[in-house]
Design a protein around this motif. Structure first.
Motif, short mmCIF file in Angstrom:
data_model
loop_
_atom_site.label_atom_id
_atom_site.label_comp_id
_atom_site.label_asym_id
_atom_site.label_seq_id
_atom_site.Cartn_x
_atom_site.Cartn_y
_atom_site.Cartn_z
N ASN A 219 36.17 31.77 27.56
CA ASN A 219 35.32 32.96 27.60
C ASN A 219 34.78 33.34 26.21
N TYR B 127 45.59 42.35 24.88
CA TYR B 127 44.90 41.48 25.83
C TYR B 127 44.57 40.10 25.26
N TRP C 153 49.41 30.66 30.75
CA TRP C 153 48.03 30.78 30.27
C TRP C 153 47.29 29.45 30.33
N PHE D 148 41.59 29.02 29.24
CA PHE D 148 42.82 29.73 29.59
C PHE D 148 42.64 30.36 30.96
N MET E 201 29.18 32.41 30.46
CA MET E 201 29.03 33.27 29.27
C MET E 201 27.60 33.08 28.79
N TYR F 5 32.78 40.94 25.17
CA TYR F 5 31.81 40.41 26.14
C TYR F 5 30.40 40.93 25.88
N VAL G 169 37.94 44.56 24.16
CA VAL G 169 37.64 43.50 25.14
C VAL G 169 36.17 43.61 25.58
N LEU H 278 35.95 33.13 22.92
CA LEU H 278 36.70 33.87 21.90
C LEU H 278 36.58 33.22 20.52
N GLY I 295 27.24 43.47 33.31
CA GLY I 295 28.54 42.87 33.00
C GLY I 295 28.66 41.43 33.45
N CYS J 179 34.35 35.21 37.57
CA CYS J 179 35.69 34.80 37.14
C CYS J 179 36.79 35.79 37.52
N HIS J 180 36.42 37.04 37.70
CA HIS J 180 37.45 38.07 37.85
C HIS J 180 37.46 38.72 39.22
N PRO K 215 42.80 36.07 33.61
CA PRO K 215 43.86 36.95 34.11
C PRO K 215 43.33 37.93 35.14
#
Lengths: 252, 357
Positions: free
Chosen positions: B248, B286, B125, B272, B316, B302, B298, B250, B226, B231-232, B275
């Motif tokens: 992100n 998660y 991570w 981190f 973000m 967001y 999750v 948290l 979204g 990043c994903h 993923p």
């Protein structure tokens, strides 16, 4: 006896053509991209720490700066040109990307202009075409015309309610439903120079210019969701004209 | 006259490993090149396979046996596969994994999938391990994981009735050491590729997504909804991760510094690994600390749960409003899209199950 050959990373071969009768040599040319904020040197060390004031008076700081340059072209006085097709993705957080060398077949001698494309032109800006760019998610959404980002500058600016993010991302401009403008910028830089074996070219990006000329960029108005904002994309295009300058050209 | 200018842009790394020729005793196991899924060969750079550890049939088979064998742990009770279970896409269903002495760790187990395409080679991570082989050294001796010592592992394997022969088959030496153990396991872990989800099949033109899944994908890609793709990944990055590190949003402050604990750079605190979004159907809970049990949580994070901290990623962007404020319909569609990235063929692949059973 056994041979194992492993190719790591992609090999990209580029070819270009030029029409001239000069003696062509196989030369190693080096390129180095430096960054500044109105002549104050700017490196990754400044990210998240140095505060800059843009032309509009907004206080900002940077977290990420990446951009792609392609089609470096050399012009001789007699009108002959040699284009080095291909691209380089710069990432200020990774020093190694800011310098690159390649081997070119190009006439030695006197030149007057050098140009490159900030971004990728229509011929090259093809969705999904480059494995190395896909692998770092450099893609530009299909619903905004696809292809790749040209520039990604992320950071924060001060407001009365504290720091707010901005995402200054440049790429294909969406005019309307299924209508797009290419939006890459060809940068021409003039200088009389001699090109030889091991010549190094330095370029400077003045980051302040992205916020200055001709459009004074107001971060309170244009901060996020700029990829889909046609006006913002065209302002980025306009402002990109004065961002780059030529630094030293040296041959050891 | 036309001149051809051929230029090599970018880096060419070619590694040529020659098994030295004249030694007739030189042992060579059977090469088993990694199978590269069609979408990966079309869109991604070459997988990372060190020249010093080529994939072989015998190596992969040995690695698989070791991965599922509790012999690697201090008291013979825990295998890699206990925290990295096939049915959980090689993750586990706990918030924090528990080691052999019943001690809870402080991070959520990571799924093991498509790791040969982790181009930056920063594992865990927080990116603390710099190759897969090095990563594998760690859990064996970690006191809150398998709590063993390498001399003890080597002794158990050396005295085993099968392993010396299997190491000989894989590496031409029945003298076992920690390097060979990690090499074999790394070879097996590299074979764990997942590329057969509904979304993959849709990209290959083999299946049609539901309107809900398609709208969910649009939510994922839309800058004003979204905005997940920076990043994903996206349909041209079928890894569904950028393989880098972000904060992100948290937490306001960090008990776990993440990437910052590795680099020592305070600008990396709270960052981190982003993923992969593959196989979320099997990998709950998660986030690095397993704080969210469901995808709804999750997505709500967001949408309205973001909190500000110094190192929060500027991507973000809606942190001042708590998030991107998705409609209930968009949330449901986004979830449907995320689930279309799950790949039951992966978790049920017979080549990836326990060979010791």
């Amino acid at each position: 006896m056994k041979k194992t050959l492993i190719l790591l990373a992609v090999i990209t071969l580029f070819s270009a053509c030029s029409s001239d009768d000069d003696k062509v040599n196989n030369l190693d040319l080096s390129f180095k991209f430096n960054h500044n904020w109105d002549n104050q040197n700017l490196t990754f060390d400044d990210f998240g720490s140095t505060t800059y004031t843009n032309a509009n008076g907004d206080q900002l700081s940077l977290d990420r700066l990446r951009y792609i340059v392609s089609n470096i072209t050399f012009y001789q006085e007699n009108g002959q040109t040699t284009q080095l097709s291909g691209y380089q993705l710069f990432d200020l957080s990774d020093e190694e990307t800011l310098n690159f060398t390649f081997n070119a077949n190009i006439p030695e001698g006197e030149y007057t202009v050098i140009s490159f494309t900030l971004g990728l032109d229509e011929q090259y800006n093809i969705s999904g075409a480059y494995a190395d760019l896909n692998s770092v998610s450099w893609n530009w959404p299909e619903n905004l015309g696809g292809g790749y980002h040209f520039l990604q500058m992320d950071g924060t600016y001060e407001t009365t309610e504290g720091a707010q993010p901005f995402n200054y991302h440049m790429g294909t401009a969406r005019v309307g439903e299924n209508t797009y403008e290419a939006n890459y910028r060809t940068v021409y830089l003039s200088s009389d120079f001699t090109l030889n074996q091991n010549t190094t070219f330095e370029f400077n990006m003045n980051v302040a210019e992205w916020f200055k000329n001709p459009h004074t960029w107001d971060l309170n108005e244009f901060n996020t969701e700029l990829m889909m904002n046609y006006t913002a994309q065209k302002m980025m295009y306009d402002n990109s004209g004065t961002v780059f300058s030529l630094g030293d050209i040296t041959t050891p | 006259m036309r001149l051809k200018v051929v230029i090599l842009f970018g880096l060419i790394i070619s590694i040529v490993a020659c098994n030295s020729s004249d030694d007739s005793n030189e042992y060579v196991a059977t090469p088993q090149p990694l199978e590269i899924p069609e979408l990966f060969s079309q869109f991604l750079s070459e997988p990372v396979i060190p020249a010093s550890n080529p994939q072989t049939e015998e190596g992969v088979a040995l690695g698989r046996k070791l991965f599922f064998d509790p012999v690697l742990s201090g008291n013979g009770t825990q295998a890699c596969a206990d925290c990295h279970r096939p049915q959980n896409a090689f993750s586990d269903p706990l918030q924090f994994s528990v080691g052999i002495d019943g001690i809870e760790g402080f991070r959520n187990s990571m799924p093991l999938q498509n790791l040969a395409w982790n181009f930056q080679e920063k594992f865990n991570w927080n990116g603390s391990a710099t190759t897969l082989e090095k990563q594998i050294f760690e859990p064996v001796t970690n006191p809150i994981e398998m709590n063993n010592t390498w001399p003890n592992v080597v002794a158990s394997l050396q005295n085993h009735n099968e392993y010396p022969t299997l190491f000989n088959d894989a590496f031409g030496s029945s003298t076992i050491d920690s390097v060979l153990v990690t090499k074999a396991i790394a070879q097996f872990v590299r074979t764990l590729t997942s590329a057969d989800s509904r979304f993959d099949r849709h990209l290959l033109g083999e299946t049609i997504l539901t309107p809900q899944e398609l709208n969910g994908f649009n939510v994922f890609m839309d800058e004003d909804r979204g905005d997940c793709f920076h990043c994903h990944g996206n349909s041209f990055n079928p890894l569904w991760t950028d393989n880098t590190f972000h904060n992100n949003g948290l937490d306001e402050s960090f008990t776990d510094l993440g990437l910052g604990s590795v680099t020592g750079d305070p600008r990396d605190n709270g960052k981190f690994k982003a993923p992969s979004l593959r196989n979320l159907a099997f990998t709950a809970p998660y986030m690095h600390d397993g704080r969210f049990e469901t995808l709804e949580e999750v997505i709500n994070h967001y949408s309205e749960g973001l909190v500000f901290s110094e190192t929060i990623d500027p991507l973000m962007k809606a942190v001042a409003q708590g998030g991107v404020q998705l409609s209930e319909e968009d949330k449901a569609d986004l979830k449907a899209f995320l689930l279309s990235l799950s790949d039951p063929e992966f978790i049920n692949n017979p080549d990836f199950q326990d060979p010791n059973e």
